[in-house]
Design a protein around this motif. Sequence first.
Motif, PDB file in Angstrom:
ATOM      1  N   ALA A  43      43.676  43.748  36.116  1.00 26.87           N
ATOM      2  CA  ALA A  43      43.213  43.209  37.431  1.00 26.87           C
ATOM      3  C   ALA A  43      43.061  41.664  37.289  1.00 26.87           C
ATOM      4  O   ALA A  43      42.339  41.480  36.272  1.00 26.87           O
ATOM      5  N   VAL A  45      40.795  38.734  38.602  1.00 22.01           N
ATOM      6  CA  VAL A  45      39.538  38.651  38.935  1.00 22.01           C
ATOM      7  C   VAL A  45      39.112  37.021  39.178  1.00 22.01           C
ATOM      8  O   VAL A  45      39.638  36.162  38.484  1.00 22.01           O
ATOM      9  N   TRP A  62      37.832  41.453  42.539  1.00 23.39           N
ATOM     10  CA  TRP A  62      39.134  41.355  42.183  1.00 23.39           C
ATOM     11  C   TRP A  62      40.287  41.022  43.080  1.00 23.39           C
ATOM     12  O   TRP A  62      39.749  41.403  44.276  1.00 23.39           O
ATOM     13  N   SER A  65      46.777  42.283  40.842  1.00 28.11           N
ATOM     14  CA  SER A  65      47.073  43.084  39.692  1.00 28.11           C
ATOM     15  C   SER A  65      48.196  42.071  38.974  1.00 28.11           C
ATOM     16  O   SER A  65      48.355  41.122  39.334  1.00 28.11           O
ATOM     17  N   SER A  93      40.934  41.572  33.756  1.00 19.99           N
ATOM     18  CA  SER A  93      40.149  42.547  33.300  1.00 19.99           C
ATOM     19  C   SER A  93      41.142  43.840  33.136  1.00 19.99           C
ATOM     20  O   SER A  93      42.073  43.923  33.980  1.00 19.99           O
ATOM     21  N   VAL A  98      37.448  48.551  37.796  1.00 25.93           N
ATOM     22  CA  VAL A  98      37.009  47.044  37.796  1.00 25.93           C
ATOM     23  C   VAL A  98      36.056  47.089  38.870  1.00 25.93           C
ATOM     24  O   VAL A  98      35.040  46.657  38.719  1.00 25.93           O
ATOM     25  N   ALA A 121      35.453  40.969  32.938  1.00 27.78           N
ATOM     26  CA  ALA A 121      36.563  40.307  32.482  1.00 27.78           C
ATOM     27  C   ALA A 121      36.485  38.989  31.519  1.00 27.78           C
ATOM     28  O   ALA A 121      35.630  38.628  31.187  1.00 27.78           O
ATOM     29  N   TYR A 187      45.923  47.985  41.126  1.00 22.63           N
ATOM     30  CA  TYR A 187      44.848  48.250  41.377  1.00 22.63           C
ATOM     31  C   TYR A 187      44.403  48.155  43.006  1.00 22.63           C
ATOM     32  O   TYR A 187      43.326  48.106  43.484  1.00 22.63           O
ATOM     33  N   GLY A 205      40.638  48.646  43.417  1.00 21.85           N
ATOM     34  CA  GLY A 205      39.896  48.389  42.385  1.00 21.85           C
ATOM     35  C   GLY A 205      39.972  49.291  41.340  1.00 21.85           C
ATOM     36  O   GLY A 205      39.301  49.176  40.326  1.00 21.85           O
TER      37      GLY A 205
END
Length: 290
Positions: A43, A45, A62, A65, A93, A98, A121, A187, A205
């Motif tokens: 992910a 962030v 986040w 992706s 991450s 996440v 992350a 995500y 997430g």
Amino acid sequence: MTAVRATAVTAAACAAVLATAMPSSAINSYNATPAPERTEVGALVATWDNDSDPATPDRVDWVCSGTMIDADTFLTAAHCTTDWPDDVRFYVSLDQDVQAGLDAAAQRYPGDPAAQASAVAVEGTARTHPGYPGPSSDTHDIAVIELPAAKVASRWSFKPATLPSANELGALGPQGLNSTDWLVAGYGTQEALNGPGGQTHPGGGVRMKAPLSFDALNDAWVRLAMTAPQGNGGACYGDSGGPNFAVLGGKRVLVGTTITGDSPCYATNVAYRLDTPGARAFLSPFVKLP
């Protein structure tokens, strides 16, 4: 997706993934499952300023992706790394959940978005295609996050995704592409739900995956069907930049990145091809290409 938290992506995060006409960013709830084994999928962030004091970031979330394509390079979409405040900082991450990590970090480091991001992350540097946004035939919607390899390796174990060779999808032709197994991961949120206030996209997430089937191939795009009756799932908001894999020659190959689709997230995922001259020219300074 199934088994995801019923939380909405923040407005700022949605702005990031909606920077193009109708970018996609999630995995649907139908025909989808968690993807803890897809450890190369992560992910994006971000921390950024959202008030009148730009000295310190006050937001973290986040936002998209992506996929590790070598030890220190995370592939994502250009619309995920553009149109941010000047003080934006990007992190990657590879955690399975996440959102849960960010929730726990918010309790541990209240009022400190940078510490919250660092808890889940690793910070990196965004490199966005200089030609983005390009014409609809090829928007150059591709970016990477360069990361400190030692820090990534100290936190997660993963095998980088395999990239396609030049024109590998084009060489297969429609018959070969129709018989290929396809998989999308990310995500993102779930498909649209109708409610009193209009449509919402719950969840997000958590790393999920879903099967797809081939629809069409264009010069810069591969279009994949997300229709439930055919056993497919698909991408939605928050899955932008995430991987679309195809099994080629018995190997799972990262052939495209999620970019756009239909707004309710029910029908089509449009992915940016990675086997084209333009994508390969952008990636060549960052990763060894097959």
